[in-house]
Design a protein around this motif. Structure first.
Motif, PDB file in Angstrom:
ATOM      1  N   GLU A 257      27.379  24.023  32.540  1.00 33.39           N
ATOM      2  CA  GLU A 257      26.846  25.369  32.764  1.00 33.39           C
ATOM      3  C   GLU A 257      25.722  25.379  33.793  1.00 33.39           C
TER       4      GLU A 257
ATOM      5  N   SER B 198      26.080  32.111  19.630  1.00 34.75           N
ATOM      6  CA  SER B 198      26.672  30.967  20.339  1.00 34.75           C
ATOM      7  C   SER B 198      28.177  31.078  20.202  1.00 34.75           C
ATOM      8  N   ALA B 199      28.854  31.154  21.339  1.00 31.41           N
ATOM      9  CA  ALA B 199      30.319  31.225  21.302  1.00 31.41           C
ATOM     10  C   ALA B 199      30.889  30.023  20.561  1.00 31.41           C
TER      11      ALA B 199
ATOM     12  N   ASP C 263      28.502  22.717  27.768  1.00 30.65           N
ATOM     13  CA  ASP C 263      27.337  23.603  27.673  1.00 30.65           C
ATOM     14  C   ASP C 263      26.236  22.813  26.962  1.00 30.65           C
TER      15      ASP C 263
ATOM     16  N   GLU D  87      29.873  39.203  20.216  1.00 29.42           N
ATOM     17  CA  GLU D  87      28.597  38.920  20.888  1.00 29.42           C
ATOM     18  C   GLU D  87      28.289  40.015  21.895  1.00 29.42           C
TER      19      GLU D  87
ATOM     20  N   ASP E 139      31.602  27.550  27.200  1.00 29.61           N
ATOM     21  CA  ASP E 139      31.291  28.134  25.886  1.00 29.61           C
ATOM     22  C   ASP E 139      32.442  27.931  24.901  1.00 29.61           C
TER      23      ASP E 139
ATOM     24  N   GLU F 110      35.180  37.959  22.309  1.00 30.54           N
ATOM     25  CA  GLU F 110      34.122  38.113  23.317  1.00 30.54           C
ATOM     26  C   GLU F 110      34.704  38.155  24.713  1.00 30.54           C
TER      27      GLU F 110
ATOM     28  N   ILE G 127      23.169  23.545  25.996  1.00 31.39           N
ATOM     29  CA  ILE G 127      22.678  24.295  24.823  1.00 31.39           C
ATOM     30  C   ILE G 127      23.435  25.610  24.791  1.00 31.39           C
ATOM     31  N   ASP G 128      24.318  25.758  23.836  1.00 31.94           N
ATOM     32  CA  ASP G 128      24.994  27.037  23.660  1.00 31.94           C
ATOM     33  C   ASP G 128      24.246  27.770  22.546  1.00 31.94           C
ATOM     34  N   GLY G 129      23.723  28.929  22.926  1.00 37.94           N
ATOM     35  CA  GLY G 129      22.811  29.629  22.012  1.00 37.94           C
ATOM     36  C   GLY G 129      21.380  29.495  22.525  1.00 37.94           C
ATOM     37  N   THR G 130      21.240  29.522  23.858  1.00 42.04           N
ATOM     38  CA  THR G 130      19.906  29.346  24.459  1.00 42.04           C
ATOM     39  C   THR G 130      18.932  30.421  23.979  1.00 42.04           C
TER      40      THR G 130
ATOM     41  N   TYR H 297      36.987  35.944  16.135  1.00 36.13           N
ATOM     42  CA  TYR H 297      35.842  36.033  17.067  1.00 36.13           C
ATOM     43  C   TYR H 297      36.368  36.623  18.362  1.00 36.13           C
TER      44      TYR H 297
ATOM     45  N   GLY I 116      26.521  39.419  24.685  1.00 35.39           N
ATOM     46  CA  GLY I 116      26.591  38.861  26.028  1.00 35.39           C
ATOM     47  C   GLY I 116      25.397  39.276  26.866  1.00 35.39           C
ATOM     48  N   SER I 117      25.465  38.936  28.151  1.00 39.98           N
ATOM     49  CA  SER I 117      24.291  39.213  28.989  1.00 39.98           C
ATOM     50  C   SER I 117      24.492  40.378  29.959  1.00 39.98           C
TER      51      SER I 117
HETATM   52  C1  LIP Z   1      25.848  32.240  25.284  1.00 37.46           C
HETATM   53  C2  LIP Z   1      27.223  32.387  24.646  1.00 37.46           C
HETATM   54  C3  LIP Z   1      27.350  33.705  23.940  1.00 37.46           C
HETATM   55  C4  LIP Z   1      27.137  34.834  24.903  1.00 37.46           C
HETATM   56  C5  LIP Z   1      25.758  34.705  25.557  1.00 37.46           C
HETATM   57  C6  LIP Z   1      25.611  33.370  26.245  1.00 37.46           C
HETATM   58  P1  LIP Z   1      24.400  30.279  26.372  1.00 37.46           P
HETATM   59  O1  LIP Z   1      25.792  31.009  25.959  1.00 37.46           O
HETATM   60  O2  LIP Z   1      27.450  31.384  23.728  1.00 37.46           O
HETATM   61  O3  LIP Z   1      28.632  33.799  23.358  1.00 37.46           O
HETATM   62  O4  LIP Z   1      27.243  36.066  24.248  1.00 37.46           O
HETATM   63  O5  LIP Z   1      25.593  35.718  26.509  1.00 37.46           O
HETATM   64  O6  LIP Z   1      26.516  33.250  27.315  1.00 37.46           O
HETATM   65  O7  LIP Z   1      23.845  31.048  27.524  1.00 37.46           O
HETATM   66  O8  LIP Z   1      23.514  30.321  25.187  1.00 37.46           O
HETATM   67  O9  LIP Z   1      24.816  28.914  26.781  1.00 37.46           O
END
Ligand code: LIP
Length: 297
Positions: free
Chosen positions: A71, A210-211, A89, A171, A235, A228, A91-94, A226, A173-174
């Motif tokens: 990532e 976290s996906a 990734d 989720e 992810d 998204e 850290i997934d769930g930053t 799930y 998302g961003s």
């Molecule tokens: C996160 C994903 C999550 C998504 C967030 C982000 P990150 O990954 O796991 O599903 O909704 O926007 O992308 O940024 O924590 O690695």
């Protein structure tokens, strides 16, 4: 390359995941540098970058012929090829991580011919490890050193009985405006609403942040589905292998595509069950209707 030893690669990836977990736990989010990428909720920290550096150098040293996609070092437009590719990734769930909300993980996948063949997900806060190798089953280890439990956790998973009996992960998302955001929030509302008002009235919606951990929970049978749009191959790659090995399926989060690519960016994961998987997918796609999320730009 033809006779790669998936078990040996898996074992190395588990060691790397545990090392990443120690780094994540040793960081005090209050003291670390954070930055943003696309917008103020697309967060990256020094720890994400340090973990990815450690992971890529270990995996590249052990497997110099394999490709690596992470990532934090991803270059827009890079495609995943047929060669063995680590998809990571750090850290997934930053967002959880920076808020000290103890639900984040490292997600380490290996794809071959663009299909996930190894998945390792490790949440160091709970010392919870999910692993799978293609055709060899999926496992969850609750505390390092304890016996792995086969996934799904239930010996006889219940049939899926439609959305009105489902616990569904979604989720935010961003991306927080535009057509994708409108579609997502409309679907959230429809999933939750009563049948009388045209909704599916799911048992409830969850967002683990976290996906990878959402998919792992679906693989374990702790959630039914799930959905998204907007997340990336790193992810989902690891979770995808774990999900399939636990009897689950991954289809597109847009209606109609039963065999999405690992970098499709829109996903619907459904848990393993003796009946009702296809029906749940079709019911979910019916909630979306004839609209599609589009992350091509
Ligand atoms: C996160 C994903 C999550 C998504 C967030 C982000 P990150 O990954 O796991 O599903 O909704 O926007 O992308 O940024 O924590 O690695």
């Amino acid at each position: 390359m033809a006779d790669i030893n998936l078990q040996a690669i898996h074992d190395e990836m588990v060691l790397v995941a545990y090392e990443a977990g120690r780094t994540i736990l040793s960081a005090n989010p209050a003291d670390i540098g954070t930055g943003t990428k696309l917008n103020s909720v697309d967060i990256v920290t020094e720890v994400d970058q340090a973990v990815e550096k450690m992971v890529s150098s270990r995996l590249k040293a052990a497997y110099p012929d394999f490709s690596f996609m992470g990532e934090e070092t991803y270059k827009p437009g890079t495609k995943i090829g047929p060669e063995p590719t680590f998809i990571v990734d750090p850290i997934d769930g930053t967002t959880n991580f920076v808020h000290s909300f103890p639900n984040a993980c490292i997600s380490l996948g290996l794809a071959l011919h663009r299909k996930p063949v190894i998945g390792i997900i490790y949440n160091p806060y709970q010392d919870l490890l999910f692993t799978a190798i293609k055709s060899h089953g999926a496992y969850m280890t609750r505390i390092k050193g304890s016996a792995p439990q086969k996934l799904p956790l239930a010996a006889s998973p219940r049939p899926l009985a439609g959305l009105s009996n489902a616990l569904v992960a979604v989720e935010w998302g961003s991306s927080r405006d535009g057509p994708n955001y409108d579609l997502k929030t409309d679907v959230f509302k429809k999933l939750a609403a009563t049948r009388e008002t045209g909704g599916a009235m799911v048992h409830s919606l969850r967002s683990l942040g976290s996906a990878a951990l959402n998919i792992a929970a679906v693989a374990a049978g702790q959630m039914d589905a799930y959905w998204e749009g907007g997340c990336w191959a790193w992810d989902v790659c690891a979770g995808w292998c774990i999900l399939e090995e636990a009897g689950g399926i991954m289809v597109s989060g847009n209606p109609g595509e039963w065999n999405p690519a690992v970098d499709e960016r829109v996903y619907l994961a459904v848990r393993g069950a003796p009946a009702g998987q296809r029906e749940l997918v079709e019911e979910f796609w019916g909630v979306i209707g004839d609209r599609k999320m589009d992350y091509s730009v």
